[in-house]
Write an enzyme that holds these catalytic residues in place. Structure first.
Site, PDB file in Angstrom:
ATOM      1  CE  LYS A  18      -0.892  -0.218   4.941  1.00  0.00           C
ATOM      2  NZ  LYS A  18       0.076   0.796   5.366  1.00  0.00           N
ATOM      3  NE  ARG A  93      -1.621   0.662  11.490  1.00  0.00           N
ATOM      4  CZ  ARG A  93      -0.634   0.904  10.620  1.00  0.00           C
ATOM      5  NH1 ARG A  93      -0.699   1.907   9.791  1.00  0.00           N
ATOM      6  NH2 ARG A  93       0.388   0.116  10.590  1.00  0.00           N
ATOM      7  NE  ARG A 132       8.523  -3.235   5.027  1.00  0.00           N
ATOM      8  CZ  ARG A 132       7.296  -2.852   5.341  1.00  0.00           C
ATOM      9  NH1 ARG A 132       6.526  -2.269   4.444  1.00  0.00           N
ATOM     10  NH2 ARG A 132       6.817  -3.063   6.539  1.00  0.00           N
ATOM     11  NE  ARG A 138       9.113  -0.588   8.423  1.00  0.00           N
ATOM     12  CZ  ARG A 138       7.862  -0.323   8.088  1.00  0.00           C
ATOM     13  NH1 ARG A 138       7.581   0.161   6.898  1.00  0.00           N
ATOM     14  NH2 ARG A 138       6.886  -0.540   8.943  1.00  0.00           N
ATOM     15  NE  ARG A 149       4.404  -3.690  11.540  1.00  0.00           N
ATOM     16  CZ  ARG A 149       5.389  -4.079  10.707  1.00  0.00           C
ATOM     17  NH1 ARG A 149       6.304  -4.915  11.121  1.00  0.00           N
ATOM     18  NH2 ARG A 149       5.435  -3.609   9.502  1.00  0.00           N
TER      19      ARG A 149
HETATM   20  P1  AMP Z   1       3.138   1.407   8.804  1.00  0.00           P
HETATM   21  O1  AMP Z   1       4.320   1.933   8.057  1.00  0.00           O
HETATM   22  O2  AMP Z   1       1.833   2.012   8.316  1.00  0.00           O
HETATM   23  O3  AMP Z   1       3.080  -0.090   8.829  1.00  0.00           O
HETATM   24  O4  AMP Z   1       3.297   1.899  10.318  1.00  0.00           O
HETATM   25  C1  AMP Z   1       4.396   1.514  11.109  1.00  0.00           C
HETATM   26  C2  AMP Z   1       4.064   1.658  12.576  1.00  0.00           C
HETATM   27  O5  AMP Z   1       3.736   3.033  12.875  1.00  0.00           O
HETATM   28  C3  AMP Z   1       2.852   0.868  13.043  1.00  0.00           C
HETATM   29  O6  AMP Z   1       3.159  -0.489  13.331  1.00  0.00           O
HETATM   30  C4  AMP Z   1       2.441   1.657  14.282  1.00  0.00           C
HETATM   31  O7  AMP Z   1       3.321   1.399  15.359  1.00  0.00           O
HETATM   32  C5  AMP Z   1       2.686   3.095  13.836  1.00  0.00           C
HETATM   33  N1  AMP Z   1       1.490   3.649  13.168  1.00  0.00           N
HETATM   34  C6  AMP Z   1       1.376   3.992  11.852  1.00  0.00           C
HETATM   35  N2  AMP Z   1       0.151   4.457  11.583  1.00  0.00           N
HETATM   36  C7  AMP Z   1      -0.543   4.393  12.751  1.00  0.00           C
HETATM   37  C8  AMP Z   1      -1.884   4.710  13.125  1.00  0.00           C
HETATM   38  N3  AMP Z   1      -2.774   5.177  12.236  1.00  0.00           N
HETATM   39  N4  AMP Z   1      -2.230   4.539  14.427  1.00  0.00           N
HETATM   40  C9  AMP Z   1      -1.353   4.086  15.341  1.00  0.00           C
HETATM   41  N5  AMP Z   1      -0.086   3.729  15.047  1.00  0.00           N
HETATM   42  C10 AMP Z   1       0.319   3.888  13.769  1.00  0.00           C
END
Ligand code: AMP
Length: 197
Positions: A18, A93, A132, A138, A149
């Protein structure tokens, strides 16, 4: 035909692509991609106050508190480059964040116009995340965090799709294929809603 404003959300499990697809679509439409994950990671690597606050949460694969996350998004969407449209990636989320976003967008009379749901089988997401992890290093792409996650996605994030489905704005897009094929599928779904560059 007058085009529909592009106020978009792209949603899918970790490893669905995404982030990549959201950036491509946003660029094609000339709107900013707003990724909360990117905002948090940038703050962590710059060692800002926000970054220090959220680092341990992100590394463990937990969610940052809604209040903090929603405030960051509201600030970002108030900037002038988001006035004509935006693409949200990774926010909302959970249902609390949907309520926060609704309150903000309703106060401006500017609801979301389309939600792209990128679907990828679980085994495929996990194998993409392992690639990744090797490529980008990461901190949250370790086995334990990935499992957490994906389980948060299933329990907290997937239910928000029902809310948007009731509003008739969800388009499911098959997330398996080449980058270009998937971008074309998304563009076609948006075009059918009158959302074009
Ligand atoms: P992502 O890159 O979208 O997978 O986000 C990486 C991490 O950032 C997630 O596992 C959460 O710890 C935090 N995070 C990102 N977006 C959100 C959100 N909308 N609400 C809470 N935590 C978030």
């Amino acid at each position: 035909m007058t085009s529909t404003p592009a106020r978009l959300l792209i949603i899918g499990p970790q490893g669905s692509g995404k982030g990549t697809q959201g950036a491509r679509i946003a660029q094609a439409l000339g709107i900013p991609a707003v990724s909360t994950g990117d905002v948090f990671r940038a703050n962590v690597s710059e060692g800002t106050e926000l970054g220090l606050k959220v680092k341990a949460i992100i590394d463990a694969g937990d969610l940052v508190p809604d209040e903090l996350t929603s405030e960051i998004v509201r600030d970002r969407l108030t900037q002038t480059d988001a006035a004509a449209g935006f693409l949200l990636d990774g926010y909302p989320r959970n249902l609390g964040q949907v309520r926060d976003l609704d309150a903000f967008l309703e106060s401006r009379g500017e609801p979301l116009t389309a939600v792209i749901e990128l679907t990828v089988p679980r085994e495929e997401s996990i194998s993409r995340l392992s690639v990744r992890a090797a490529e980008q290093g990461r901190a949250d792409d370790n086995a334990e965090s990935i499992a957490k996650r994906l389980s948060i996605y299933e329990s907290e994030t997937a239910p928000i799709l029902d809310v948007y489905r009731d509003r008739g704005i969800v388009d499911g897009v098959d997330g398996v294929g080449s980058f270009d094929e998937i971008t074309e599928r998304i563009a076609a779904a948006l075009e059918a809603r009158g959302i074009t560059a």
